[in-house]
Design a protein around this motif. Structure first.
Motif, PDB file in Angstrom:
ATOM      1  N   ILE A  52       0.855  -1.187   0.000  1.00  0.00           N
ATOM      2  CA  ILE A  52       0.000   0.000   0.000  1.00  0.00           C
ATOM      3  C   ILE A  52       0.890   1.236   0.000  1.00  0.00           C
ATOM      4  CG2 ILE A  52      -0.216   0.200   2.528  1.00  0.00           C
ATOM      5  CD1 ILE A  52      -3.190   0.933   2.044  1.00  0.00           C
ATOM      6  N   ILE A  53       0.418   2.285  -0.660  1.00  0.00           N
ATOM      7  CA  ILE A  53       1.174   3.538  -0.760  1.00  0.00           C
ATOM      8  C   ILE A  53       0.437   4.601   0.040  1.00  0.00           C
ATOM      9  CG2 ILE A  53       2.111   5.274  -2.348  1.00  0.00           C
ATOM     10  CD1 ILE A  53       1.843   3.147  -4.573  1.00  0.00           C
ATOM     11  N   ASN A  54       1.168   5.337   0.897  1.00  0.00           N
ATOM     12  CA  ASN A  54       0.486   6.408   1.620  1.00  0.00           C
ATOM     13  C   ASN A  54       0.523   7.697   0.808  1.00  0.00           C
ATOM     14  OD1 ASN A  54       2.979   7.647   2.039  1.00  0.00           O
ATOM     15  ND2 ASN A  54       3.112   7.121   4.199  1.00  0.00           N
ATOM     16  N   ASN A  55      -0.095   8.718   1.328  1.00  0.00           N
ATOM     17  CA  ASN A  55      -0.237   9.970   0.583  1.00  0.00           C
ATOM     18  C   ASN A  55       1.090  10.683   0.363  1.00  0.00           C
ATOM     19  OD1 ASN A  55      -2.169  11.723  -0.729  1.00  0.00           O
ATOM     20  ND2 ASN A  55      -1.694  13.238   0.854  1.00  0.00           N
ATOM     21  N   ASP A  56       2.114  10.303   1.132  1.00  0.00           N
ATOM     22  CA  ASP A  56       3.452  10.860   0.952  1.00  0.00           C
ATOM     23  C   ASP A  56       4.261  10.038  -0.042  1.00  0.00           C
ATOM     24  OD1 ASP A  56       2.954  12.864   2.886  1.00  0.00           O
ATOM     25  OD2 ASP A  56       3.438  11.455   4.504  1.00  0.00           O
ATOM     26  N   LEU A  57       3.586   9.117  -0.714  1.00  0.00           N
ATOM     27  CA  LEU A  57       4.204   8.217  -1.695  1.00  0.00           C
ATOM     28  C   LEU A  57       5.289   7.342  -1.067  1.00  0.00           C
ATOM     29  CD1 LEU A  57       4.400  10.297  -4.990  1.00  0.00           C
ATOM     30  CD2 LEU A  57       2.565   8.859  -4.093  1.00  0.00           C
ATOM     31  N   LYS A  58       4.988   6.853   0.118  1.00  0.00           N
ATOM     32  CA  LYS A  58       5.863   5.886   0.771  1.00  0.00           C
ATOM     33  C   LYS A  58       5.178   4.523   0.720  1.00  0.00           C
ATOM     34  CE  LYS A  58       8.003   4.658   5.197  1.00  0.00           C
ATOM     35  NZ  LYS A  58       8.268   5.071   6.587  1.00  0.00           N
ATOM     36  N   PRO A  59       5.874   3.492   0.203  1.00  0.00           N
ATOM     37  CA  PRO A  59       5.266   2.159   0.122  1.00  0.00           C
ATOM     38  C   PRO A  59       5.364   1.419   1.459  1.00  0.00           C
ATOM     39  CG  PRO A  59       7.440   2.113  -0.861  1.00  0.00           C
ATOM     40  CD  PRO A  59       7.201   3.545  -0.452  1.00  0.00           C
ATOM     41  N   TRP A  60       4.311   0.693   1.802  1.00  0.00           N
ATOM     42  CA  TRP A  60       4.276  -0.122   3.014  1.00  0.00           C
ATOM     43  C   TRP A  60       3.944  -1.553   2.625  1.00  0.00           C
ATOM     44  CZ3 TRP A  60       4.532   1.933   8.174  1.00  0.00           C
ATOM     45  CH2 TRP A  60       4.663   3.333   8.234  1.00  0.00           C
TER      46      TRP A  60
END
Length: 399
Positions: free
Chosen positions: A293-301
């Motif tokens: 999943i990608i957060n709104n800061d474009l960091k992948p988890w």
């Protein structure tokens, strides 16, 4: 019959496969190769088995392994014996923690910590049901439908919810990426370029009153297809290529490239974290389904890693993609549809990769590192000679 005679005989036999899964994308690929189906007790060259079957084949109690004798040298299986070191969340967390400590000792930037002493990289994703108070967890364990004090309790992993997911059209989504591993020691892994995104059919709402609404929070197709707004034509999916174009158009190419490189690194380091504990049997390969999943800061988890990603097609495009996925896997693990020989190198040439690309080849990386070290060593030793030559050329010779 001596061993060489046995090998010659195997090379002239019909390629045989065993499969305990009724999946059309598998069987159609096997039939297209002209392979012959056999039972698990017969002589098979490829066994596409379920996780449960592999547990039986590589039973810890029996200690059974496929040997390199002339009988087993022509056999390959689609799972590693203890793949759960990667695919079980609790074990993956344990392995990542150990791996990060090793990186920290080496001073590797991947083990970077923030001002609060917490690791910046390699965190985990969400769980399968949502709570916002510990009291809810206690109530669930006591009153949940699966709760049985007399039974052996199952283990659960509690993960922090990614509360600021990147939304497209107001909807939450995750990414499914396929990764093929043909060896863990040395590590050889391939990334599939034709993954997809799975969207929730209802717009995202972080209100606590919506915590139980799985159509808002969970992207699993098996859940979303039960909803009234599910679209069976596109299945609530985008291709990875479409996602990349969208992010490039809304956030820019530079940050998009950085995001997808971060995803590559996330996958690579998860594999490195388990490479020392996975039983890297030469008869084994495995295709993993990474959910990110990608957060709104474009960091992948990383949410989880699946040992048996679904091969069930929900749309026409889905069927085409999964049909090609299996075909490309087979081209790498059994090149040209020939009977496999585990004694040979598992490094395919570029024509065999199909839509896979090399994520990491440890043997090649060692060679390149050694070559680079030699070049740097020469550059460090040669300045004196070079400066002399330059001086000789640039100094006038008076006659």
């Amino acid at each position: 019959m001596n061993q060489s005679t046995g090998i010659d005989k195997m090379n002239h036999q019909q390629f045989t496969y065993c499969c305990d899964q009724d999946r059309s994308v598998l069987i159609s690929n096997f039939e297209k190769q002209g392979w012959f189906p056999v039972g698990p007790e017969e002589d098979w060259n490829l066994y596409w088995a379920s996780v449960q079957t592999v547990r039986a084949i590589f039973s810890v109690e029996s200690g059974f392994r496929l040997s390199d004798s002339h009988v087993f040298v022509f056999r390959v299986v689609n799972h590693f014996p203890n793949h759960y070191e990667l695919t079980r969340k609790d074990l993956l967390v344990k392995n990542i923690k150990r791996y990060r400590k090793d990186l920290e000792k080496e001073g590797n930037p991947i083990a970077e910590k923030d001002e609060n002493g917490k690791y910046v990289h390699l965190a985990q994703g969400v769980g399968i049901f949502l709570i916002n108070k510990l009291s809810q967890l206690k109530k669930w364990s006591r009153d949940g439908p699966s709760f049985n004090p007399a039974a052996v309790k199952e283990s659960y992993v509690i993960s922090r919810y990614i509360e600021n997911p990147l939304l497209i059209g107001g909807r939450k989504f995750d990414i499914r990426i396929y990764v093929l591993v043909t060896s863990f020691r040395p590590l050889k892994a391939y990334l599939y370029k034709l993954g997809f995104c799975r969207f929730c059919q209802m717009k995202y709402n972080s209100n606590v009153n919506e915590l139980d609404n799985m159509f808002v929070h969970l992207t699993n197709v098996s859940i979303q297809k039960q909803g009234e707004e599910y679209n069976s034509v596109h299945g609530g999916k985008w291709t990875i290529c479409t996602l990349k174009l969208y992010i490039e158009g809304t956030r820019g190419k530079e940050v998009t490239d950085r995001l997808f490189e971060s995803i590559r690194q996330l996958v690579l380091h998860s594999l490195k974290a388990v490479s020392s504990v996975i039983l890297s049997d030469r008869h084994c390969f495995e295709c993993y389904g990474y959910d990110i999943i990608i957060n709104n800061d474009l960091k992948p988890w990383l949410i989880e890693v699946n040992a048996s990603p679904s091969l069930t097609a929900t749309t026409a495009n889905d069927r085409i993609m999964k049909q090609k996925l299996i075909a490309d896997i087979l081209n790498i693990v059994v090149p040209f549809g020939e009977i496999p020989d585990v004694r040979l190198s598992k490094t395919p040439d570029r024509l065999q990769l199909g839509s896979f690309e090399v994520l990491y080849d440890e043997e090649q990386a060692v060679i390149e590192a050694s070559t680079e070290k030699e070049v740097l060593g020469k550059q460090h030793r040669e300045p004196v000679k070079t400066s002399v030559k330059v001086r000789e050329k640039s100094t006038p010779r008076w006659r």
